[in-house]
Design an enzyme around this catalytic site. Structure first.
Site, PDB file in Angstrom:
ATOM      1  N   ASP A  98       0.975  -1.194  -0.100  1.00 50.18           N
ATOM      2  CA  ASP A  98      -0.051  -0.064   0.168  1.00 50.18           C
ATOM      3  C   ASP A  98       0.968   1.302   0.016  1.00 50.18           C
ATOM      4  O   ASP A  98       1.861   1.279   0.740  1.00 50.18           O
ATOM      5  CB  ASP A  98      -0.948  -0.118   1.344  1.00 50.18           C
ATOM      6  CG  ASP A  98      -1.931   0.863   1.251  1.00 50.18           C
ATOM      7  OD1 ASP A  98      -2.446   1.142   0.092  1.00 50.18           O
ATOM      8  OD2 ASP A  98      -2.519   1.173   2.395  1.00 50.18           O
ATOM      9  N   HIS A  99       0.591   2.293  -0.809  1.00 50.06           N
ATOM     10  CA  HIS A  99       1.107   3.506  -0.961  1.00 50.06           C
ATOM     11  C   HIS A  99       2.865   3.467  -0.821  1.00 50.06           C
ATOM     12  O   HIS A  99       3.330   4.131  -0.177  1.00 50.06           O
ATOM     13  CB  HIS A  99       0.777   4.229   0.339  1.00 50.06           C
ATOM     14  CG  HIS A  99      -0.712   4.967   0.332  1.00 50.06           C
ATOM     15  ND1 HIS A  99      -0.919   5.795  -0.377  1.00 50.06           N
ATOM     16  CD2 HIS A  99      -1.566   4.523   0.923  1.00 50.06           C
ATOM     17  CE1 HIS A  99      -2.324   6.030  -0.539  1.00 50.06           C
ATOM     18  NE2 HIS A  99      -2.777   5.396   0.552  1.00 50.06           N
ATOM     19  N   HIS A 128      -7.448  10.033   4.467  1.00 49.87           N
ATOM     20  CA  HIS A 128      -6.711   9.216   5.320  1.00 49.87           C
ATOM     21  C   HIS A 128      -6.916   9.607   6.709  1.00 49.87           C
ATOM     22  O   HIS A 128      -6.571  10.744   7.051  1.00 49.87           O
ATOM     23  CB  HIS A 128      -5.329   9.182   4.921  1.00 49.87           C
ATOM     24  CG  HIS A 128      -5.051   8.244   3.609  1.00 49.87           C
ATOM     25  ND1 HIS A 128      -4.323   8.784   2.707  1.00 49.87           N
ATOM     26  CD2 HIS A 128      -5.505   6.924   3.074  1.00 49.87           C
ATOM     27  CE1 HIS A 128      -4.347   7.914   1.646  1.00 49.87           C
ATOM     28  NE2 HIS A 128      -4.940   7.038   1.963  1.00 49.87           N
ATOM     29  N   GLY A 129      -7.132   8.535   7.400  1.00 47.67           N
ATOM     30  CA  GLY A 129      -7.115   8.845   8.990  1.00 47.67           C
ATOM     31  C   GLY A 129      -8.665   9.330   9.380  1.00 47.67           C
ATOM     32  O   GLY A 129      -9.749   8.956   8.745  1.00 47.67           O
ATOM     33  N   HIS A 152      -9.709   4.966  -1.242  1.00 48.04           N
ATOM     34  CA  HIS A 152      -8.942   5.022  -0.185  1.00 48.04           C
ATOM     35  C   HIS A 152      -9.468   5.779   1.075  1.00 48.04           C
ATOM     36  O   HIS A 152     -10.578   6.514   0.571  1.00 48.04           O
ATOM     37  CB  HIS A 152      -7.275   5.723  -0.450  1.00 48.04           C
ATOM     38  CG  HIS A 152      -6.624   4.961  -1.162  1.00 48.04           C
ATOM     39  ND1 HIS A 152      -5.356   4.438  -0.475  1.00 48.04           N
ATOM     40  CD2 HIS A 152      -6.704   4.232  -2.340  1.00 48.04           C
ATOM     41  CE1 HIS A 152      -4.570   3.752  -1.254  1.00 48.04           C
ATOM     42  NE2 HIS A 152      -5.399   3.432  -2.433  1.00 48.04           N
ATOM     43  N   ASN A 174     -10.320   0.676   0.733  1.00 47.07           N
ATOM     44  CA  ASN A 174      -9.052   0.336   1.997  1.00 47.07           C
ATOM     45  C   ASN A 174      -9.581   0.926   3.246  1.00 47.07           C
ATOM     46  O   ASN A 174     -10.118   1.885   3.475  1.00 47.07           O
ATOM     47  CB  ASN A 174      -7.934   1.359   1.321  1.00 47.07           C
ATOM     48  CG  ASN A 174      -7.450   1.071   0.050  1.00 47.07           C
ATOM     49  OD1 ASN A 174      -7.749  -0.062  -0.346  1.00 47.07           O
ATOM     50  ND2 ASN A 174      -6.172   1.308  -0.176  1.00 47.07           N
TER      51      ASN A 174
HETATM   52  P1  13P Z   1      -7.981   4.902   6.532  1.00 45.46           P
HETATM   53  O1  13P Z   1      -6.983   4.900   7.456  1.00 45.46           O
HETATM   54  O2  13P Z   1      -8.695   6.009   6.432  1.00 45.46           O
HETATM   55  O3  13P Z   1      -9.005   3.926   6.616  1.00 45.46           O
HETATM   56  O4  13P Z   1      -7.332   4.781   5.100  1.00 45.46           O
HETATM   57  C1  13P Z   1      -6.932   3.497   4.625  1.00 45.46           C
HETATM   58  C2  13P Z   1      -6.229   3.599   3.330  1.00 45.46           C
HETATM   59  O5  13P Z   1      -6.745   4.294   2.508  1.00 45.46           O
HETATM   60  C3  13P Z   1      -5.121   2.895   3.223  1.00 45.46           C
HETATM   61  O6  13P Z   1      -4.426   2.831   1.889  1.00 45.46           O
END
Ligand code: 13P
Length: 284
Positions: free
Chosen positions: A82-83, A180-181, A208, A230
């Site tokens: 991931d990323h 994210h988060g 995501h 995700n």
């Molecule tokens: P979250 O932590 O917001 O669920 O995001 C996860 C994500 O996109 C991982 O690539």
């Protein structure tokens, strides 16, 4: 079974209008929770690891944990990077058997993003490894990756079409208003934009930042063509809260075989809920 790439999984999800959940794992215990829940729910599943997780747990350890889990499983399972931003790290994981990667070059210009992604696709496809890339930028923090509000950018549908054609990627991560988060208030998702991307791009689309997005909104996104969802933060919270609670009740405790039990149970409940949200249960 054995570890698979995400190609068939996501194409099946696209065809049958559900999404494969991708859960971020960090160690043996979190991987076990996901593997156990996916088997019980008969759901294909993706176990994802960021560069931070790879650094913490070791790419070979994580790869082996998922490989062993997949051998014991009756559901298709992928281990996904991931990323990842570095070609070298992606190559090293592919060389030890990883079958699914994300190259995140979204911080670069459109042309640079294309060139970087193309080079990864060229290498990965030689080994039948699937490649996800991102166009646009999600606000928020995912491990060491931090994007400020002012730098975030929603995906441009017309550029998405060109990006997919020129890079040859297998799936596209889109920025449509998720972060994210955790969210301070309910996210406003741009469904029209997602629909427009779907109409112009025929490969599986990835959402995501699904932690904290209301179930109905995620379901709506799946209806508009999202095939991979995700989830990271929403799993970390119950896992760590259960450990905090355990130590509050048992201040002298010191046995990980005991305090991980409630943590795993709490995380598993969320994994099961997310599988139901993605409608990926009973697919195998
Ligand atoms: P979250 O932590 O917001 O669920 O995001 C996860 C994500 O996109 C991982 O690539």
């Amino acid at each position: 079974m054995f570890i698979v790439s995400t190609r068939q999984m996501l194409l099946d999800a696209q065809k049958n209008k559900y999404a494969v959940p991708a859960f971020n794992i960090h160690n043996l215990e979190t991987a076990q929770v996901v593997i156990e829940a996916a088997n019980e729910m008969k759901s294909p599943v993706i176990l994802a690891a960021t560069p931070g997780t790879i650094k913490f747990a070791g790419k070979d350890y994580l790869q082996s944990i998922v490989e062993i889990g997949s051998k014991k499983s009756k559901v298709p399972m992928a281990f996904h990077l991931d990323h990842h931003e570095e070609f070298k790290a992606i190559k090293e994981s592919i060389d030890i058997g990883c079958k699914s990667v994300m190259i995140d070059a979204s911080k670069y210009s459109f042309e640079e993003n294309i060139e970087i992604v193309k080079s990864v696709v060229e290498y990965a496809h030689r080994f039948d490894v699937t490649v996800e890339a991102e166009l646009g930028k999600l606000v928020g923090q995912e491990d060491d990756l931090v994007v400020e509000e002012k730098d975030s950018q929603l995906t441009n549908p017309k550029l998405a079409k060109i990006f997919v054609e020129r890079t040859g990627i297998d799936s596209l991560a889109v920025a449509i208003g998720t972060a994210h988060g955790l969210y301070k208030s309910e996210p406003k998702l741009d469904y029209d934009r997602l629909n427009e991307i779907r109409n112009l791009v025929d490969i599986p689309l990835v959402l995501h930042g699904a932690s904290g997005v209301p179930e109905e909104s995620v379901k709506k996104c799946i209806g508009f063509g999202i095939c991979k969802v995700n989830i990271a933060t929403e799993l970390k919270i119950p896992f760590s809260n259960a450990i905090k609670e355990y130590f509050k009740e048992n201040p002298d405790a010191n046995d990980p075989r005991k305090y991980f039990i409630p943590a795993k149970l709490a995380m598993k409940k969320v994994v099961v809920d997310k599988i139901l949200m993605c409608k990926s249960n009973n697919r195998v």
